[in-house]
Design an enzyme around this catalytic site. Structure first.
Site, PDB file in Angstrom:
ATOM      1  N   ASP A  96      11.738   4.534  30.862  1.00 35.04           N
ATOM      2  CA  ASP A  96      13.184   4.404  31.035  1.00 35.04           C
ATOM      3  C   ASP A  96      13.538   4.869  32.447  1.00 35.04           C
ATOM      4  O   ASP A  96      12.713   5.455  33.161  1.00 35.04           O
ATOM      5  CB  ASP A  96      13.943   5.210  29.955  1.00 35.04           C
ATOM      6  CG  ASP A  96      15.391   4.717  29.794  1.00 35.04           C
ATOM      7  OD1 ASP A  96      15.853   3.917  30.637  1.00 35.04           O
ATOM      8  OD2 ASP A  96      16.064   5.135  28.829  1.00 35.04           O
TER       9      ASP A  96
HETATM   10  C1  NOJ Z   1      18.809   3.864  30.711  1.00 29.63           C
HETATM   11  C2  NOJ Z   1      18.922   3.575  29.252  1.00 29.63           C
HETATM   12  O1  NOJ Z   1      18.507   4.668  28.495  1.00 29.63           O
HETATM   13  C3  NOJ Z   1      18.142   2.349  28.818  1.00 29.63           C
HETATM   14  O2  NOJ Z   1      18.427   2.095  27.475  1.00 29.63           O
HETATM   15  C4  NOJ Z   1      18.473   1.186  29.695  1.00 29.63           C
HETATM   16  O3  NOJ Z   1      17.835   0.022  29.236  1.00 29.63           O
HETATM   17  C5  NOJ Z   1      18.061   1.526  31.107  1.00 29.63           C
HETATM   18  N1  NOJ Z   1      18.818   2.686  31.554  1.00 29.63           N
HETATM   19  C6  NOJ Z   1      18.273   0.384  32.081  1.00 29.63           C
HETATM   20  O4  NOJ Z   1      19.598   0.198  32.348  1.00 29.63           O
END
Ligand code: NOJ
Length: 743
Positions: free
Chosen positions: A280
């Site tokens: 993430d």
């Molecule tokens: C952080 C989030 O936790 C995740 O779910 C998301 O897909 C990513 N950022 C990308 O934006």
């Protein structure tokens, strides 16, 4: 030694090295990838493992693509820019490897569907699949080839803002619906020009953040992890999910982006996942503040050894991987396998043959069909919680439309909407003005938005209600109050909405409350002021017409709660599939019945709250209809189930009302004695059953011992012999009961 060999061969299979076991198509793909890999320098390999967030289409970024330093971008969504970047990658980079372009398309790109929690309330995999299909078609038109969904974090805490993105509290429901979402995004084949790669997230446990505070620590022990949290992920992987994202949290001290047990042992070796894993956003670098890595080099080493194929944003791989390989701290074989995993998904998406968007193709975005699909999803996602003879409304009644959510086109779309547009959103007010033109209504928003505390228009609300036959009060939450980093410690209706409702009710007119929110709110204190409650988790673009269809009986509510609604925030966590404890509640004393200076007593010695008992406001699976359904004649094909066998449970459901409707019949079981304690109930099946007025149908569920299997004391998954209870009914707290034995 034998064990090691088996583990090694499993490892090879999962990394695609054992090509003869794969189909010819796959063998061709693996050859292509291996040939390509031979030509790639280490820098290019590391480049494939690097994902950047899109900034401007500057020369410096183009240079990096040209040099093969970037394998993926997230957040480019302009097809012309996508085409230009793909052109640079395909025509000018050393080995002509296309980019994979990701974006958070969580519940629709332009045509916005109900938030995932709402879609889960449909208990309808087809609704979820259709929504994802529409999202994929609209995304691919923009050059997006990868979405970061479905989010399959089991969520049992409504304070957590991201409960909105989840498919609820139950692993079985989330597994069935998560698999459906994967099918919808990925279509029949990833190579179809309308398919996008799914990304199941967040691996793992993110929804169990302490106190519902986003990003917080989780403490999920191994049996719970296996039996609850991992289940939906495994289902999605089995459905062919192309990619997977790690989570931000540490579970029991190990941050997910550094957890090799999860990524190698479970995901690759057990589940045979052959797509790729992305971390993430900065979750790799965040192992430094977690206190798990000492610096960025350490981060790269830990994640590379744990099994992260692609790094989102934090760029420790490009900075340190080469050095780490030279120092022998990361193996070249691992890196080659990571690159293989990424190239495999790009290949399957057809990007090597055509990475471009056809900008001349007629657009399907906001097509009639897409809007109709979104409307149907919003209809099936709404849950009727209360109805004391007010709904459906009659078109002859004059209504007073009151409240901040009656015309909130932005907020009605819900969280994680980057691309949906207010101008295309049909609010209830707009639907009254366009489709339901014959309704006599008066409109008084009173509050501008959900947090608005200005009570100066309350008198106007009362006047409006007095002038009408029925008041319809639209309350809820703005979209920004749920979603990532939007946790709340108080989940009552925010601002002065409860006071507004009271003021309207004081007129003596019947009051219908329509809620649009990102989470299950604590509405017990509001119920006395509502004759009916229609609950919608933010319903998306077509929420307005869907709600009016339901209010006027053109559609009959059929949604069921995918999460328990608690009475008080202090009851959290409360979920239907809990363990029984050694002291299950029996007798609950009333707080006010306790004598002053009462002598020391244990008040029944059971597990409950003195002030709010042990029951939720509404149980999981709950939802009313304008029809009335009666269950009868529950019969099992056998009460003695042989290990490896299956039984059929039949039940008759009759629509005893004079309105056609759809009931979601739910099957639960309880394994009475296990090698580890088993939950008091577990959902094992559900069916949407449409019944005309007066009609009866006998439906069947098949339950095999595989369905009863769980990870037991010895940490293997199997069904155990012994007695079981089985219920079929209308929600998790209500059903006909039978018993059987597994022999
Ligand atoms: C952080 C989030 O936790 C995740 O779910 C998301 O897909 C990513 N950022 C990308 O934006």
């Amino acid at each position: 030694m034998k064990k090691l060999l088996i583990a090694l061969s499993l490892f090879c299979v999962s990394f695609g090295l054992n090509a003869q076991q794969k189909s010819t198509e796959d063998a061709k793909m693996e050859k292509f990838i291996n040939d390509l890999l031979k030509k790639m320098t280490l820098d290019e390999k590391i480049g494939q493992m690097n994902q950047l967030n899109w900034g401007d289409i500057s020369d410096s970024i183009k240079t990096r693509v040209r040099n093969g330093e970037i394998g993926s971008f997230l957040n480019i969504y302009d097809p012309v820019q996508v085409n230009e970047m793909q052109r640079v990658a395909i025509e000018e980079s050393p080995n002509k490897i296309p980019l994979i372009i990701g974006r958070d398309v969580i519940h629709g790109l332009k045509t916005i569907f109900p938030i995932p929690l709402g879609q889960a309330a449909s208990f309808n995999p087809q609704v979820v699949e259709n929504g994802a299909r529409v999202a994929a078609i609209e995304s691919r038109e923009k050059g997006i080839t990868w979405t970061f969904a479905p989010m399959l974090d089991i969520s049992r805490d409504a304070r957590w803002g991201r409960i909105a993105e989840s498919l609820g509290e139950d692993p079985y429901l989330a597994g069935e619906l998560g698999a459906a979402m994967v099918r919808g995004f990925q279509g029949k084949s990833l190579s179809d020009p309308t398919s996008i790669a799914a990304c199941v997230k967040h691996f793992i446990g993110y929804g169990a953040a302490e106190g519902g505070r986003d990003y917080n620590t989780t403490n999920i022990p191994i049996h719970l992890l296996r039996n609850v949290y991992l289940h939906p992920f495994q289902k999605a992987v089995e459905a062919g999910a192309a990619t997977l994202m790690t989570s931000f949290n540490d579970n029991d001290g190990i941050p997910a982006s550094g957890n090799g047990f999860l990524l190698k042992d479970i995901l690759r070796n057990e589940w045979k996942f052959d797509g790729f894993v992305v971390s993430d956003w900065e979750s790799m670098r965040e192992m430094i503040p977690h206190g798990f890595a000492k610096d960025r080099k350490d981060v790269a080493m830990i994640s590379a050894n744990a099994g992260i194929d692609m790094e989102m944003v934090s760029e420790t791989y490009p900075d340190y991987l080469k050095e780490l390989i030279n120092e022998g701290k990361v193996s070249m074989t691992d890196v080659d396998n990571y690159v293989r995993n990424i190239l495999r998904v790009k290949y399957r998406l057809g990007l090597f043959t055509n990475p471009y968007v056809d900008t001349k193709k007629a657009s399907a975005t906001y097509s009639k069909e897409h809007l109709q699909t979104a409307r149907e999803a919003a209809i099936q996602s709404a849950i009727l919680l209360k109805n004391e003879n007010v709904l459906p409304l009659k078109e002859t009644q004059k209504i007073a439309v009151i409240g901040p959510m009656a015309d909130a086109p932005h907020d009605q779309m819900g969280t994680w909407v980057f691309d949906g547009e207010k101008a295309h959103t049909v609010t209830p007010l707009k639907a009254l003005q366009t489709e339901y033109k014959n309704i006599n209504y008066v409109y008084e928003p009173v509050l501008k938005y959900s947090r608005d505390k200005n009570t100066s228009d309350f008198e106007k609300a009362k006047k409006a209600a007095e002038s009408a036959d029925v008041a319809v009060v639209f309350l809820g939450e703005e979209s920004i109050l749920s979603g990532e980093a939007h946790s709340l410690s108080n989940i009552n209706l925010i601002g002065v909405q409860s006071e507004l409702l009271k003021a309207v009710k004081s007129t003596g007119k019947p009051v219908v409350v329509v809620i649009m929110a990102g989470r299950p709110l604590t509405i017990e204190r509001d119920l006395p002021y509502a004759d009916a409650v229609l609950y919608n988790f933010h319903p998306g673009t077509m929420g307005g017409p869907a709600i009016l269809d339901l209010l006027y009986g053109k559609a009959n509510p059929s949604g069921k709660l995918p999460v328990t609604f608690v009475r008080e925030v202090g009851q959290i966590p409360m979920y239907y599939n809990h363990n029984n404890t050694g002291r299950p509640p029996q007798w609950i004393p009333k707080l006010e019945d306790i004598a002053i200076e009462a002598p020391q007593t244990s008040l029944g010695n059971t597990s409950f709250y003195l002030d709010s008992g042990d029951k939720p406001l509404y149980p999981f699976g709950y939802g009313l209809s304008y029809s009335k359904f009666e269950y009868s004649n529950l019969a099992l094909s056998t009460t003695e189930l042989a290990m490896g066998g299956s039984l059929t449970a039949k039940v008759t459901i009759k629509n005893t009302s004079n309105v056609d409707g759809t009931e979601v019949a739910q099957l639960y079981v309880r394994d009475l004695v296990g090698s580890i304690v088993r939950p008091v109930k577990e959902l094992k099946g559900f069916q949407r059953v449409s019944l005309k007025a007066g009609e009866s149908k006998t439906i069947e569920f098949k339950i095999s011992t595989d369905d009863l299997a769980f990870w037991g004391r010895d940490l293997t998954k199997k069904a155990e012999q012994g007695d079981f209870d089985l219920w079929i009914g209308t929600n998790s707290a209500d059903g006909l009961k039978a018993k059987f034995v597994v022999k």
